[in-house]
Design a protein around this motif. Structure first.
Motif, PDB file in Angstrom:
ATOM      1  N   SER A   1      39.960  35.883  32.687  1.00 33.41           N
ATOM      2  CA  SER A   1      39.212  36.346  33.853  1.00 33.41           C
ATOM      3  C   SER A   1      38.517  37.690  33.580  1.00 33.41           C
ATOM      4  O   SER A   1      37.349  37.887  33.936  1.00 33.41           O
ATOM      5  CB  SER A   1      40.188  36.450  35.013  1.00 33.41           C
ATOM      6  OG  SER A   1      39.542  36.849  36.151  1.00 33.41           O
TER       7      SER A   1
ATOM      8  N   GLU B   1      35.601  37.085  31.304  1.00 31.48           N
ATOM      9  CA  GLU B   1      34.461  36.479  32.006  1.00 31.48           C
ATOM     10  C   GLU B   1      33.672  37.501  32.809  1.00 31.48           C
ATOM     11  O   GLU B   1      32.453  37.495  32.822  1.00 31.48           O
ATOM     12  CB  GLU B   1      34.950  35.386  32.962  1.00 31.48           C
ATOM     13  CG  GLU B   1      34.926  34.011  32.336  1.00 31.48           C
ATOM     14  CD  GLU B   1      35.721  33.018  33.170  1.00 31.48           C
ATOM     15  OE1 GLU B   1      35.820  33.206  34.397  1.00 31.48           O
ATOM     16  OE2 GLU B   1      36.244  32.061  32.568  1.00 31.48           O
ATOM     17  N   SER B   2      34.396  38.398  33.499  1.00 28.39           N
ATOM     18  CA  SER B   2      33.666  39.365  34.324  1.00 28.39           C
ATOM     19  C   SER B   2      33.355  40.654  33.574  1.00 28.39           C
ATOM     20  O   SER B   2      32.841  41.599  34.160  1.00 28.39           O
ATOM     21  CB  SER B   2      34.413  39.633  35.631  1.00 28.39           C
ATOM     22  OG  SER B   2      35.797  39.622  35.430  1.00 28.39           O
TER      23      SER B   2
ATOM     24  N   LEU C   1      41.072  44.844  36.612  1.00 22.85           N
ATOM     25  CA  LEU C   1      41.137  43.662  37.474  1.00 22.85           C
ATOM     26  C   LEU C   1      41.809  44.024  38.800  1.00 22.85           C
ATOM     27  O   LEU C   1      42.668  44.904  38.848  1.00 22.85           O
ATOM     28  CB  LEU C   1      41.950  42.563  36.791  1.00 22.85           C
ATOM     29  CG  LEU C   1      41.294  41.819  35.630  1.00 22.85           C
ATOM     30  CD1 LEU C   1      42.294  40.844  35.015  1.00 22.85           C
ATOM     31  CD2 LEU C   1      40.046  41.068  36.095  1.00 22.85           C
TER      32      LEU C   1
END
Ligand code: ADP
Ligand code: MG
Ligand code: ZN
Length: 504
Positions: free
Chosen positions: A378, A381-382, A389
């Motif tokens: 995650s 991806e970002s 996060l």
């Protein structure tokens, strides 16, 4: 000025030469006040609001040394296995630069506070390489110039320059290695691993946040080549102020290829400083290197010598925290993982997060699994770091707990994490709002199981005939019908029960 730079391939360079490196790392200490006056070191304030006669070099102003600065230097020295000087002085390094109002930098010359140490660093494959430390000495930062009006932000072409002395006098520790020999083709990797380990040590000691992207830690990469079998060092170049781990590695690699090209051509390497360019991964010529005598070093007459008592040094030694390599080795053993696994954890920036998740109650395997799996994906991806996060170790520990209790399976847990990251609330809130719960209650599952059997008579017959492996297809059908919320193990038991076969 160099125009184009000839290079030979990395492999060819290494086929003829051995690299020798020297790394000089500057660390800005996190003290509240400057090294020789009481001015605040806080970042981001208006220009020239954190200055006084001492750090502006006014006539008659006298410096007083910052005790925390000395203590931090001793901590760093001890953590790097150095000797701590019984008596040492500051020295004036004389040169003119507009960002240095005293016209000299207060530094240490031949009497550093710490000397003769080493730092063990770990390479990507988990192997250890020992880097010898020559010295760690105390000095002060300069102010900051901003060149205005030009296209590049450099002084060249600028119409005027602005000076901010807020940074002038902030304590720095410079840590210098002995020449690093014997690393061969792994020299750039050793350079990176060394700076990383040093940064971890500094952070563990709590003396600085050592954030390279904020200039709190920067590295000069000295590099020379010598033909295989020759003992005498070649002439070095010194690539200044490299400010990321990746750049340290790239700068060393580039200089190896450039030196080899010059030497292969029968040319000579000039001892000079060079600038590293992030965008191209290359270096360009800076200034011809001055010799130590050019600086007219002499002992600083305005400061008393520093003579830390042995009792104080031992007290500081006894209070040192567990150091990063020792901690990693301990965790490798405790978690039953390999040194290589630990390298990936470190590379992912996941170590402290995993430890915090375990501290919050998760078992080590789950903590590692979530941070290195779903969450790493995650973050990737970002395009953010793991610790950026929108989920905390405590929340990850709660997800792990729900899985352990059987309230969630991995698939549902991933949805919970997705919800937390999307700002839908903590794990329990997401579970409630999205209605995510493993269904293991027989009455709820019974209907779905009956439907799966009725819808797949051929498969049901195979199972009745003893082909138990075929049950997987029916479990899959039930999972699909329940949107992944069924307790898969219980579903399989129900299917076999209803078809009148048993697993043993
Ligand atoms: P300076 O202040 O001129 O940069 P230092 O002694 O502070 O000199 O730092 C030089 C660094 O380069 C040290 O880490 C030293 O070990 C290393 N070094 C010295 N000679 C060479 C060489 N020929 N090749 C590679 N590194 C070298
Ligand atoms: Mg230097
Ligand atoms: Zn001041």
């Amino acid at each position: 000025m160099t125009t184009t730079t000839d290079l030979v391939s990395y492999e060819d360079a290494l086929a003829s030469y051995d690299p020798v490196m020297g790394l000089e790392v500057h660390v800005e200490l996190g003290t509240k006040t400057k090294m020789f006056c009481g001015c605040s070191t806080e970042l981001g304030r208006d220009a020239n609001t954190q200055t006084c006669p001492t750090c502006l070099g006014m006539p008659g102003a006298l410096p007083v040394v910052n005790a925390i600065g000395i203590e931090s230097a001793i901590k760093i020295g001890l953590a790097l296995n150095c000797e701590i000087a019984e008596w040492c002085r500051f020295a004036r390094k004389n040169y003119f630069y507009p960002d240095m109002p005293k016209n000299f930098q207060t530094s240490q010359y031949d009497e550093p506070i710490a000397f003769d140490g080493y730092l063990d660093v770990q390479l990507e494959d988990g192997e250890t390489f020992r880097v010898q430390i020559e010295r760690a000495h105390m000095e002060e930062d300069t102010g900051k110039s901003t060149h205005v009006g030009g296209a590049t932000g450099r002084i060249h072409g600028a119409s005027h320059s602005l000076l901010d002395y807020n940074r002038a006098g902030i304590p720095l520790i410079e840590i210098v290695t002995k020449p690093i020999e014997g690393a061969g083709e792994r020299a750039p990797e050793v350079a990176r691993a060394y700076v990383r380990e040093l940064r971890e040590v500094i952070k563990a000691l709590g003396v600085s946040e050592a954030r390279m992207e904020m200039g709190q830690m920067r590295c000069d990469v000295n590099l020379s080549l010598r033909p295989h079998g020759r003992e005498k060092f070649g002439t070095r170049s010194e690539t200044k102020n490299v400010n990321s781990l990746r750049s340290v590695e790239r700068a060393a690699r580039f200089e190896i290829m450039r030196h080899a090209a010059v030497l292969n051509d029968g040319g000579t390497i000039i001892q000079e400083t060079r600038h590293f360019h992030e965008d191209t991964g290359s270096t360009t010529s800076g200034r011809v290197k001055e010799e130590a005598e050019d600086y007219r070093y002499f002992p600083e007459p305005d400061l008393v010598p520093v003579a830390p008592s042995r009792a104080w040094v031992e007290e500081i030694r006894a209070g040192l925290p567990e150091l990063p390599l020792a901690r990693r080795n301990r965790l490798v053993a405790e978690w039953g993982i390999t040194a290589l696994d630990m390298q990936s954890i470190l590379n992912a920036g996941a170590l402290d997060l995993i430890v915090a998740t375990i501290d919050a109650g998760a078992d080590a395997a789950s903590a590692r699994k979530w941070w290195m799996g779903e969450l790493a994906r995650s973050a990737n991806e970002s395009g953010v770091a793991l610790d950026e996060l929108a989920i905390t170790p405590v929340q990850v520990a709660r997800v792990a707990e729900l899985v352990l209790k059987g309230d969630l399976n991995d698939k549902l847990a991933r949805q919970v994490i997705e919800g937390v990251l999307a700002g839908e609330g903590g794990p329990d809130e997401v579970v409630d709002k999205r209605g995510l719960k493993v269904v293991s209650d027989d009455s709820a599952l019974g209907t779905a199981v009956d439907e799966a059997i009725a819808g797949n008579p051929g498969i049901a017959d195979k199972i009745r005939g003893g082909k138990l492996a075929a049950a997987g297809a029916l479990v899959g059908a039930v999972m699909k019908a329940t949107r992944g919320q069924a307790d898969a193990a219980r579903v399989k038991e129900l299917i076999l029960e209803k078809l009148g076969v048993s697993e043993g």
